[in-house]
Design a protein around this motif. Structure first.
Motif, PDB file in Angstrom:
ATOM      1  N   THR A  16      32.750 -15.021 -13.504  1.00 54.52           N
ATOM      2  CA  THR A  16      33.313 -14.628 -12.230  1.00 54.52           C
ATOM      3  C   THR A  16      32.466 -15.657 -11.217  1.00 54.52           C
ATOM      4  O   THR A  16      32.135 -15.793 -10.531  1.00 54.52           O
ATOM      5  CB  THR A  16      32.479 -13.331 -12.031  1.00 54.52           C
ATOM      6  OG1 THR A  16      30.980 -13.843 -11.940  1.00 54.52           O
ATOM      7  CG2 THR A  16      33.134 -12.059 -13.011  1.00 54.52           C
ATOM      8  N   HIS A  17      31.856 -16.851 -12.379  1.00 58.35           N
ATOM      9  CA  HIS A  17      31.597 -18.078 -11.236  1.00 58.35           C
ATOM     10  C   HIS A  17      32.540 -18.775 -10.308  1.00 58.35           C
ATOM     11  O   HIS A  17      33.551 -18.211  -9.725  1.00 58.35           O
ATOM     12  CB  HIS A  17      32.057 -19.328 -12.504  1.00 58.35           C
ATOM     13  CG  HIS A  17      31.908 -21.416 -11.693  1.00 58.35           C
ATOM     14  ND1 HIS A  17      30.826 -21.679 -11.010  1.00 58.35           N
ATOM     15  CD2 HIS A  17      33.332 -22.065 -10.902  1.00 58.35           C
ATOM     16  CE1 HIS A  17      31.173 -22.803 -10.495  1.00 58.35           C
ATOM     17  NE2 HIS A  17      32.447 -22.788 -10.690  1.00 58.35           N
ATOM     18  N   HIS A  18      31.743 -18.714  -8.790  1.00 58.69           N
ATOM     19  CA  HIS A  18      32.517 -18.813  -7.902  1.00 58.69           C
ATOM     20  C   HIS A  18      31.900 -19.392  -7.075  1.00 58.69           C
ATOM     21  O   HIS A  18      30.438 -19.327  -6.853  1.00 58.69           O
ATOM     22  CB  HIS A  18      33.433 -17.489  -7.496  1.00 58.69           C
ATOM     23  CG  HIS A  18      31.671 -16.374  -6.852  1.00 58.69           C
ATOM     24  ND1 HIS A  18      31.199 -15.186  -7.815  1.00 58.69           N
ATOM     25  CD2 HIS A  18      31.263 -15.828  -5.535  1.00 58.69           C
ATOM     26  CE1 HIS A  18      30.781 -14.957  -6.630  1.00 58.69           C
ATOM     27  NE2 HIS A  18      29.941 -15.061  -5.641  1.00 58.69           N
ATOM     28  N   TYR A  19      31.801 -19.849  -5.705  1.00 62.56           N
ATOM     29  CA  TYR A  19      30.402 -20.673  -4.564  1.00 62.56           C
ATOM     30  C   TYR A  19      30.873 -19.510  -3.793  1.00 62.56           C
ATOM     31  O   TYR A  19      31.554 -19.271  -2.386  1.00 62.56           O
ATOM     32  CB  TYR A  19      31.801 -21.257  -4.096  1.00 62.56           C
ATOM     33  CG  TYR A  19      32.187 -22.735  -5.162  1.00 62.56           C
ATOM     34  CD1 TYR A  19      31.099 -22.924  -5.785  1.00 62.56           C
ATOM     35  CD2 TYR A  19      33.285 -23.187  -5.264  1.00 62.56           C
ATOM     36  CE1 TYR A  19      31.417 -23.976  -7.670  1.00 62.56           C
ATOM     37  CE2 TYR A  19      33.367 -24.286  -6.879  1.00 62.56           C
ATOM     38  CZ  TYR A  19      32.900 -24.356  -7.128  1.00 62.56           C
ATOM     39  OH  TYR A  19      32.384 -25.461  -8.597  1.00 62.56           O
ATOM     40  N   GLY A  20      29.489 -18.839  -3.815  1.00 60.52           N
ATOM     41  CA  GLY A  20      29.298 -17.661  -3.014  1.00 60.52           C
ATOM     42  C   GLY A  20      28.280 -17.823  -1.621  1.00 60.52           C
ATOM     43  O   GLY A  20      27.675 -17.404  -0.804  1.00 60.52           O
ATOM     44  N   SER A  37      36.359 -21.378  -6.608  1.00 60.01           N
ATOM     45  CA  SER A  37      36.554 -22.907  -7.338  1.00 60.01           C
ATOM     46  C   SER A  37      37.538 -21.958  -8.945  1.00 60.01           C
ATOM     47  O   SER A  37      38.319 -21.913  -9.179  1.00 60.01           O
ATOM     48  CB  SER A  37      35.118 -21.904  -8.229  1.00 60.01           C
ATOM     49  OG  SER A  37      35.291 -19.971  -8.672  1.00 60.01           O
ATOM     50  N   ASN A  38      36.678 -22.493  -9.673  1.00 64.08           N
ATOM     51  CA  ASN A  38      37.618 -22.754 -11.066  1.00 64.08           C
ATOM     52  C   ASN A  38      36.883 -22.919 -12.535  1.00 64.08           C
ATOM     53  O   ASN A  38      36.253 -23.335 -12.946  1.00 64.08           O
ATOM     54  CB  ASN A  38      38.352 -24.438 -11.525  1.00 64.08           C
ATOM     55  CG  ASN A  38      39.432 -24.804 -12.887  1.00 64.08           C
ATOM     56  OD1 ASN A  38      39.301 -23.814 -13.504  1.00 64.08           O
ATOM     57  ND2 ASN A  38      40.173 -24.894 -11.538  1.00 64.08           N
ATOM     58  N   PRO A  39      36.840 -20.731 -12.412  1.00 64.54           N
ATOM     59  CA  PRO A  39      36.256 -20.795 -13.327  1.00 64.54           C
ATOM     60  C   PRO A  39      36.999 -21.058 -14.983  1.00 64.54           C
ATOM     61  O   PRO A  39      35.532 -21.465 -16.042  1.00 64.54           O
ATOM     62  CB  PRO A  39      36.076 -19.073 -13.808  1.00 64.54           C
ATOM     63  CG  PRO A  39      36.653 -19.268 -12.181  1.00 64.54           C
ATOM     64  CD  PRO A  39      37.534 -19.754 -11.883  1.00 64.54           C
ATOM     65  N   ARG A  40      37.427 -21.806 -15.197  1.00 65.72           N
ATOM     66  CA  ARG A  40      37.900 -21.772 -16.302  1.00 65.72           C
ATOM     67  C   ARG A  40      37.810 -23.037 -16.884  1.00 65.72           C
ATOM     68  O   ARG A  40      36.578 -24.031 -17.798  1.00 65.72           O
ATOM     69  CB  ARG A  40      39.570 -21.979 -16.760  1.00 65.72           C
ATOM     70  CG  ARG A  40      40.412 -22.166 -18.403  1.00 65.72           C
ATOM     71  CD  ARG A  40      41.331 -22.709 -17.909  1.00 65.72           C
ATOM     72  NE  ARG A  40      42.293 -21.031 -18.083  1.00 65.72           N
ATOM     73  CZ  ARG A  40      43.204 -21.092 -17.584  1.00 65.72           C
ATOM     74  NH1 ARG A  40      44.030 -22.020 -17.437  1.00 65.72           N
ATOM     75  NH2 ARG A  40      43.412 -19.752 -17.272  1.00 65.72           N
ATOM     76  N   ALA A  41      37.834 -24.050 -15.965  1.00 64.59           N
ATOM     77  CA  ALA A  41      37.160 -26.101 -15.435  1.00 64.59           C
ATOM     78  C   ALA A  41      35.651 -25.660 -16.164  1.00 64.59           C
ATOM     79  O   ALA A  41      34.992 -26.909 -16.777  1.00 64.59           O
ATOM     80  CB  ALA A  41      38.194 -26.659 -14.233  1.00 64.59           C
ATOM     81  N   GLN A 355      32.165 -28.365 -11.754  1.00 66.01           N
ATOM     82  CA  GLN A 355      32.160 -27.249 -11.811  1.00 66.01           C
ATOM     83  C   GLN A 355      30.406 -26.389 -11.071  1.00 66.01           C
ATOM     84  O   GLN A 355      30.169 -25.949  -9.872  1.00 66.01           O
ATOM     85  CB  GLN A 355      33.235 -26.838 -11.902  1.00 66.01           C
ATOM     86  CG  GLN A 355      34.240 -27.017 -11.934  1.00 66.01           C
ATOM     87  CD  GLN A 355      35.072 -25.962 -11.127  1.00 66.01           C
ATOM     88  OE1 GLN A 355      34.565 -24.734 -10.546  1.00 66.01           O
ATOM     89  NE2 GLN A 355      35.559 -26.313 -10.176  1.00 66.01           N
ATOM     90  N   SER A 356      30.012 -26.924 -11.967  1.00 69.71           N
ATOM     91  CA  SER A 356      28.237 -26.074 -11.355  1.00 69.71           C
ATOM     92  C   SER A 356      27.802 -27.275 -10.767  1.00 69.71           C
ATOM     93  O   SER A 356      26.753 -26.716 -10.054  1.00 69.71           O
ATOM     94  CB  SER A 356      27.797 -26.487 -13.181  1.00 69.71           C
ATOM     95  OG  SER A 356      26.446 -26.209 -13.547  1.00 69.71           O
ATOM     96  N   GLY A 361      23.290 -27.436  -9.378  1.00 71.27           N
ATOM     97  CA  GLY A 361      23.211 -26.318 -11.259  1.00 71.27           C
ATOM     98  C   GLY A 361      23.162 -28.023 -12.120  1.00 71.27           C
ATOM     99  O   GLY A 361      24.787 -28.065 -11.769  1.00 71.27           O
ATOM    100  N   GLY A 362      22.573 -28.738 -12.865  1.00 75.08           N
ATOM    101  CA  GLY A 362      23.180 -29.789 -13.666  1.00 75.08           C
ATOM    102  C   GLY A 362      22.623 -30.238 -14.702  1.00 75.08           C
ATOM    103  O   GLY A 362      22.842 -28.486 -14.714  1.00 75.08           O
ATOM    104  N   PRO A 363      22.539 -30.760 -15.714  1.00 75.28           N
ATOM    105  CA  PRO A 363      22.720 -30.343 -16.755  1.00 75.28           C
ATOM    106  C   PRO A 363      21.231 -29.634 -17.135  1.00 75.28           C
ATOM    107  O   PRO A 363      21.533 -29.235 -18.018  1.00 75.28           O
ATOM    108  CB  PRO A 363      22.684 -31.994 -16.606  1.00 75.28           C
ATOM    109  CG  PRO A 363      22.881 -32.785 -16.405  1.00 75.28           C
ATOM    110  CD  PRO A 363      23.385 -32.507 -14.988  1.00 75.28           C
ATOM    111  N   ALA A 364      20.934 -30.087 -16.550  1.00 76.11           N
ATOM    112  CA  ALA A 364      18.603 -29.362 -16.684  1.00 76.11           C
ATOM    113  C   ALA A 364      19.225 -27.898 -17.067  1.00 76.11           C
ATOM    114  O   ALA A 364      18.044 -26.967 -17.182  1.00 76.11           O
ATOM    115  CB  ALA A 364      18.417 -30.623 -16.949  1.00 76.11           C
TER     116      ALA A 364
END
Length: 443
Positions: A16-20, A37-41, A355-356, A361-364
């Protein structure tokens, strides 16, 4: 003193990754609110980052996403009937709640808990305290499920101790490992805990955005974990940094072994923080590298997530910094990388996490750092360690179950709920974690 490694447990991005635009004070989250968003990507980008580090010899594991949408929370808020009826009611009566209970923010497991290495605790065990995350509703509902996942991956017993969340009130607002760093001679040696907070009674507050972590919460976690007071340093975030979008300390500073890399405006009183760290570290030399604002502005640091990179000890003894690809697009950051070589960072890697990153949210953010001695590593649920075979299976799982586009209006679709539950049930079997999701135990 035991030999130990630091393992990265990365959160798998949920379906359910989306841009809320839910995270107030997170500039990237606000800037991309409402976009498709693109949850798969997103999931595949996160997995590729994990594989990049696993291929370099780093201990890499995965943590499963939480069940979303969270229908239990909606029922607590007065919505009733079958699952499809609940979704329809919320979409009609309170659509803003649907985005919040569908948030995939649990992917950022740096907020899942604070972790203390067994070399640092009074009982010689590894301790976990799930974060209550009570500054934001969409994250405050996470901790019961987070605790269940952590107990499945790190079974309670002779090696791992799990604590309950701190009281869920503003005075004990806790955002987890994103505001905690560990400094030490090497991972198996006793360490010093750097606990960074945004507010305490009597201290200056940011003017624009909320200070999420409290000093009282940080001190309580240190007590829960049995840390020696003389080996804990409590440092206040600079209020101006919070107002510039530094919602967690890991957006403005990162530590590994005895190296602390931080921006000039990371702390309210930098000389005091460094002096306290040097006292706490005793004979272990602190290598403190301050990045001046004249070289990398606060705005550039926030936009690029330079400090939200993963600072890692290579098997050969050198240090590696894994940065988001967004850093390549920032001229100030790229000009400064040569200076980081002088700080003792030998190598730079870049990961595509757009996407993140668009959600803030980044790598850390995507990883929970856990220092493990050999016997502790052997006690971790074996199915979560990433190797070539698990990576291939997880990529297939994502390709099978994830949509390649998702808008906020899609969150009311009962088919998405069914797809998500099917995906998560398959994942729990794939990782060998049993019935970690509430719906699995439903009649």
């Amino acid at each position: 003193m035991k030999a130990a490694i630091e393992a990265n447990f990365d959160g798998l991005v949920g379906p359910t990754h989306h841009y809320g635009g839910l995270a107030y004070g997170n500039l990237a989250s606000a800037a991309h609110a409402g976009q498709v968003s693109n949850p798969r990507a997103a999931a595949l980008q996160g997995l590729a980052k994990m594989k990049l580090l696993a291929d370099r010899g780093f201990a890499q594991a995965v943590l499963p996403p939480l069940e979303r949408p969270d229908l239990r929370s909606l029922r607590r808020l007065g919505f009733g009937g079958g699952d499809a009826q609940v979704l329809a009611q919320v979409a009609r009566q309170a659509p803003h709640l649907l985005s919040r209970v569908s948030s995939a923010a649990s992917m950022w497991v740096a907020n899942a808990a604070t972790v203390s290495a067994s070399a640092d605790t009074a009982d010689g065990k590894l301790h976990f305290t799930p974060a209550n995350l009570n500054t934001s509703f969409h994250r405050a509902i996470e901790h019961p499920d987070t605790a269940r996942v952590l107990r499945a991956v790190f079974p309670p017993g002779p090696h791992f101790v799990h604590h309950t969340v701190l009281p869920e009130c503003p005075a004990f607002a806790d955002e987890g490992a994103a505001n905690h760093g560990r400094l030490c001679a090497h991972h198996g040696a006793p360490g010093v805990g750097l606990f960074v907070f945004g507010r305490e009674a009597g201290a200056a507050l940011p003017a624009r955005y909320p200070a999420r972590q409290t000093r009282e919460a940080s001190e309580a976690v240190a007590r829960q974990h049995g840390l020696m007071p003389e080996r804990c340093v409590f440092a206040q975030q600079h209020p101006a940094a919070i107002d510039a979008g530094v919602f967690h300390n890991d957006v403005i500073a990162v530590a590994n072994e005895n190296l602390l890399l931080f921006h000039e405006q990371a702390f309210a009183d930098t000389p005091q923080v460094l002096a306290a760290l040097r006292r706490a570290m005793g004979e272990t030399r602190l290598r403190a590298h301050q990045v001046p604002a004249a070289a990398v502005s606060l705005n550039a640091a926030v936009a690029s997530y330079l400090f939200n990179s993963q600072l890692l000890s290579r098997p050969d003894g050198g240090m590696l910094l894994l940065l988001p690809e967004d850093c390549r697009e920032n001229a100030e950051v790229m000009r400064y990388l040569d200076e980081l070589h002088a700080a003792g960072i030998d190598e730079f890697l870049f990961a595509e996490l757009r996407q993140s990153m668009r959600n803030g949210g980044g790598p850390a953010c995507l990883r929970l750092r856990v220092v493990l001695a050999a016997d502790e590593r052997a006690a971790v649920a074996p199915g979560v360690w990433l190797d070539d075979a698990l990576y291939a299976r997880l990529c297939d799982w994502v390709q099978t179950h994830y949509r390649d586009r998702l808008s906020e209006s899609d969150l009311a679709d009962p088919a998405l709920l069914d797809e998500t539950r099917t995906a998560l049930a398959a994942l729990s079997r794939l990782l060998g974690l049993g019935e970690i999701y509430a719906f699995q135990g439903a009649a």
